[in-house]
Every structure is written in C-alpha cells, then in structure tokens.
Design an enzyme around this catalytic site. Structure first.
Site, PDB file in Angstrom:
ATOM      1  N   ASP A  82      26.811  10.272  82.855  1.00 35.65           N
ATOM      2  CA  ASP A  82      26.931   8.915  83.231  1.00 35.65           C
ATOM      3  C   ASP A  82      27.025   7.974  81.525  1.00 35.65           C
ATOM      4  OD1 ASP A  82      27.050   6.716  84.713  1.00 35.65           O
ATOM      5  OD2 ASP A  82      24.857   6.041  84.717  1.00 35.65           O
ATOM      6  N   HIS A  83      28.025   7.261  81.597  1.00 36.94           N
ATOM      7  CA  HIS A  83      28.048   6.324  80.497  1.00 36.94           C
ATOM      8  C   HIS A  83      28.014   7.127  79.144  1.00 36.94           C
ATOM      9  CE1 HIS A  83      27.997   2.313  82.444  1.00 36.94           C
ATOM     10  NE2 HIS A  83      26.985   2.894  83.202  1.00 36.94           N
ATOM     11  N   GLY A 182      19.840  -2.648  84.701  1.00 37.36           N
ATOM     12  CA  GLY A 182      18.264  -3.142  84.309  1.00 37.36           C
ATOM     13  C   GLY A 182      18.025  -4.234  85.253  1.00 37.36           C
ATOM     14  N   GLY A 216      24.899  -1.124  88.035  1.00 37.43           N
ATOM     15  CA  GLY A 216      23.824  -2.076  87.887  1.00 37.43           C
ATOM     16  C   GLY A 216      23.126  -2.198  89.667  1.00 37.43           C
ATOM     17  N   ASN A 237      25.500   3.044  91.930  1.00 34.95           N
ATOM     18  CA  ASN A 237      24.446   3.498  90.934  1.00 34.95           C
ATOM     19  C   ASN A 237      23.087   2.989  90.835  1.00 34.95           C
ATOM     20  OD1 ASN A 237      26.798   5.052  90.092  1.00 34.95           O
ATOM     21  ND2 ASN A 237      27.073   4.233  88.074  1.00 34.95           N
ATOM     22  N   VAL A 238      21.785   3.629  90.798  1.00 28.99           N
ATOM     23  CA  VAL A 238      20.942   3.275  90.787  1.00 28.99           C
ATOM     24  C   VAL A 238      20.188   4.117  89.877  1.00 28.99           C
ATOM     25  CG1 VAL A 238      18.472   2.855  91.993  1.00 28.99           C
ATOM     26  CG2 VAL A 238      20.569   2.679  93.394  1.00 28.99           C
ATOM     27  N   THR A 240      17.323   2.011  87.021  1.00 32.96           N
ATOM     28  CA  THR A 240      16.186   1.309  86.606  1.00 32.96           C
ATOM     29  C   THR A 240      14.935   1.378  87.835  1.00 32.96           C
ATOM     30  OG1 THR A 240      17.243  -0.295  85.311  1.00 32.96           O
ATOM     31  CG2 THR A 240      15.265  -0.991  85.900  1.00 32.96           C
TER      32      THR A 240
HETATM   33  P1  13P Z   1      20.513   0.212  87.251  1.00 34.43           P
HETATM   34  O1  13P Z   1      19.671   0.474  86.032  1.00 34.43           O
HETATM   35  O2  13P Z   1      20.696  -1.335  87.158  1.00 34.43           O
HETATM   36  O3  13P Z   1      20.096   0.769  88.320  1.00 34.43           O
HETATM   37  O4  13P Z   1      22.237   0.590  86.955  1.00 34.43           O
HETATM   38  C1  13P Z   1      22.380   1.974  86.886  1.00 34.43           C
HETATM   39  C2  13P Z   1      23.756   2.081  86.645  1.00 34.43           C
HETATM   40  O5  13P Z   1      24.675   1.412  86.867  1.00 34.43           O
HETATM   41  C3  13P Z   1      23.667   3.536  86.033  1.00 34.43           C
HETATM   42  O6  13P Z   1      25.277   3.710  85.471  1.00 34.43           O
END
Ligand code: 13P
Length: 292
Positions: A82-83, A182, A216, A237-238, A240
């Site tokens: 991811d990212h 977040g 997010g 995507n989850v 946080t």
């Molecule tokens: P959150 O941390 O808001 O759940 O977002 C996760 C996310 O988009 C990971 O790429």
C-alpha cells in the site's frame, strides 16, 4: 489456489456492486484473524501492508506467512503493498511475491506520476499476474510515511483520469474524492460522491475495465460506505480502525490480567477482537458469500 489477481477479484465486485475489504496489517496475528474471518464469511479479501511494516517485517517474511495461510483456504485472496512512493521497493515486493502493488505518485506532478507509475506497471506486468494500483489527486491525513494536510489535499480531476490510466498502465485506480486517512476531524466529512460516480462512468462504461479504490475507510458512517460502493468503489481500504482494535484489545487484556505472562493468551484475545471487526466490515461491504 486461493491466491488471485486483485483486478479479477475487483472486476467481479464492481459488476455486482459490492466492495472487497482491503485491510492493513502490522502483525501475523492480524493476518490470521483476517483470513479466518473471510473464510467464515466465504468472502474475498485483500491483506495489505504499508511500507514501514513491510520493511520492518521484511517483504519475504510477509509473503511466506501469507502464502502458508492463503494457500490452504478456498476464498480468493490477495497481498497488496500500500502507498509505496519508492519504485525500487515496489519492484522488490513484486519480485518476492506480493500479488498487487500500489505506487503512490500522488505527491508528484501529473507527468512524473505517470512516468514512475508506468515503470512499476511495466515491471509488474512483465513478471506475470501482478496488478498495479495508482492514485490521482491527494488523500488528506496520515498513512504511514505520507502526510497530507486537509487544506493541501486535491481532488481527482475526472477529465484527467482516463488519460492517467491509459498512460500509466495501471489496473486499479484510487481517485481522491474527499475521504481521508486516519481519524476524521469532523463527523460529516465532505465526500464528493458525484465525482466518484463520474470517474466510474468515464472508466467503466459499458464494461468494468479499471475497478476503483476507496482510501480512508475508517470512521465513515455506514450510509456513506454504501453510497461509496453505489458510486463505484470496489476496493475499500481500512487501516486506522484495525490499529485501534489491536492497541485497545491489547490494553484491555493486559489491564484485566496484570499478573499473567502468557503472550499466547494475549494473541488469542487480539485475534478474536480483530476477527469480529473484520466480520463487521465484510457484512457492511456486501462481500459476504461472494467468494465464488
Ligand atoms: P484509514 O486509515 O482511514 O482506514 O485508511 C486506510 C487506507 O486508505 C489505506 O490505504
């Protein structure tokens, strides 16, 4: 084998209007919990790691554990990086066996984002069945090493999205539409559902070619989640939320058992709390029973 390409899994989700949960992990206990929950729900699932835990645990170790757990189950399952803003680390993770790679060039200008994303796409596609996710516009908040202030976030321009996808060669697209990484600073974040729907139509009409990714995912209301799926979100995507579950369940167990020194019992407690939360997400996203 249960391990499939993310594009294949998400094209089905997009066509049938549900989303596949993509859950960020930092530990093997979480990975086991996610796979058990998805198996129990007969749901497809994506396990993802941000760059810092991937470097810390080592990509080879994550892939080895993932394969050991995923090969023995029948549900479709992927391992996603991811990212990642580092082209070489994307290539390294693809080399060792991640099945899906996200190059995050959202901080770069349009041409540079295309150029570097294309390098990752070409590399992954040459290896074989590895799909690539790209992002246009910026998602505010903090995700691993990426920090974007709310007033600096830029939404994705729908007019540029098709050009971006064609020239970068990506398989999955994460457009910035107002969701944030977040904890949300407000109860009602402004999310541009119309923009998402417009992007979906531009890319996927009449057939789904590029499934869309929602970043997010923590902290949105259930009706917002469903609205995002209705407008084309196929990968949800989850991160946080699972960090909170991990930390809170650890504190809860340790404060309830201050004199116990059995890490196995703590792991079991954390695993159960994580599993229950994943089951909640799978039901909400509509992916229960969609493994076939
Ligand atoms: P959150 O941390 O808001 O759940 O977002 C996760 C996310 O988009 C990971 O790429």
């Amino acid at each position: 084998m249960a391990i499939v390409s993310a594009k294949e899994m998400l094209t089905k989700a997009s066509n049938e209007k549900y989303a596949v949960g993509a859950f960020n992990i930092t530990s093997v206990v979480q990975m086991g919990a996610i796979i058990e929950a998805a198996l129990g729900k007969n749901a497809p699932v994506i396990i993802q790691t941000s760059v810092t835990p991937a470097r810390f645990l080592k990509p080879e170790v994550i892939v080895a554990v993932f394969r050991a757990l995923a090969q023995s189950v029948s549900i479709p399952i992927c391992l996603h990086l991811d990212h990642c803003t580092d082209v070489d680390f994307c290539k390294k993770c693809a080399d060792v066996g991640y099945t899906n790679i996200m190059f995050d060039g959202s901080h770069l200008d349009f041409e540079e984002n295309i150029k570097r994303t294309r390098e990752v796409s070409d590399y992954c596609h040459n290896i074989g069945n590895i799909t690539v996710e790209g992002e246009l516009g910026t998602v505010s908040g903090v995700e691993d090493q990426i920090k974007v202030a709310a007033d600096e976030a830029q939404l994705c321009d729908p007019e540029k999205s098709l050009e971006f996808i064609e020239r970068s060669g990506i398989d999955l697209f994460g457009p910035a539409i107002g969701t944030a990484h977040g904890v949300y600073q407000t109860e009602n974040p402004v999310i541009d559902f119309q923009r998402l729907g417009k992007i979906f139509q531009k890319l996927n009409n009449p057939d789904v070619k590029t499934p869309l990714v929602i970043h997010g995912g923590t902290g949105l209301s259930e009706s917002t989640v469903l609205n995002l799926i209705n407008n084309g979100g196929a990968k949800y995507n989850v991160s946080t939320n699972l960090k909170y579950i991990l930390m809170d369940s650890t504190f809860e167990y340790m404060s309830g058992h201050p004199n116990e020194y059995d890490p196995g019992k703590l792991d079991k407690h954390v695993k159960m709390a994580t599993k229950q939360r994943i089951e909640y997400w799978i039901d909400l996203l509509g992916s229960t029973g969609k493994a076939l």
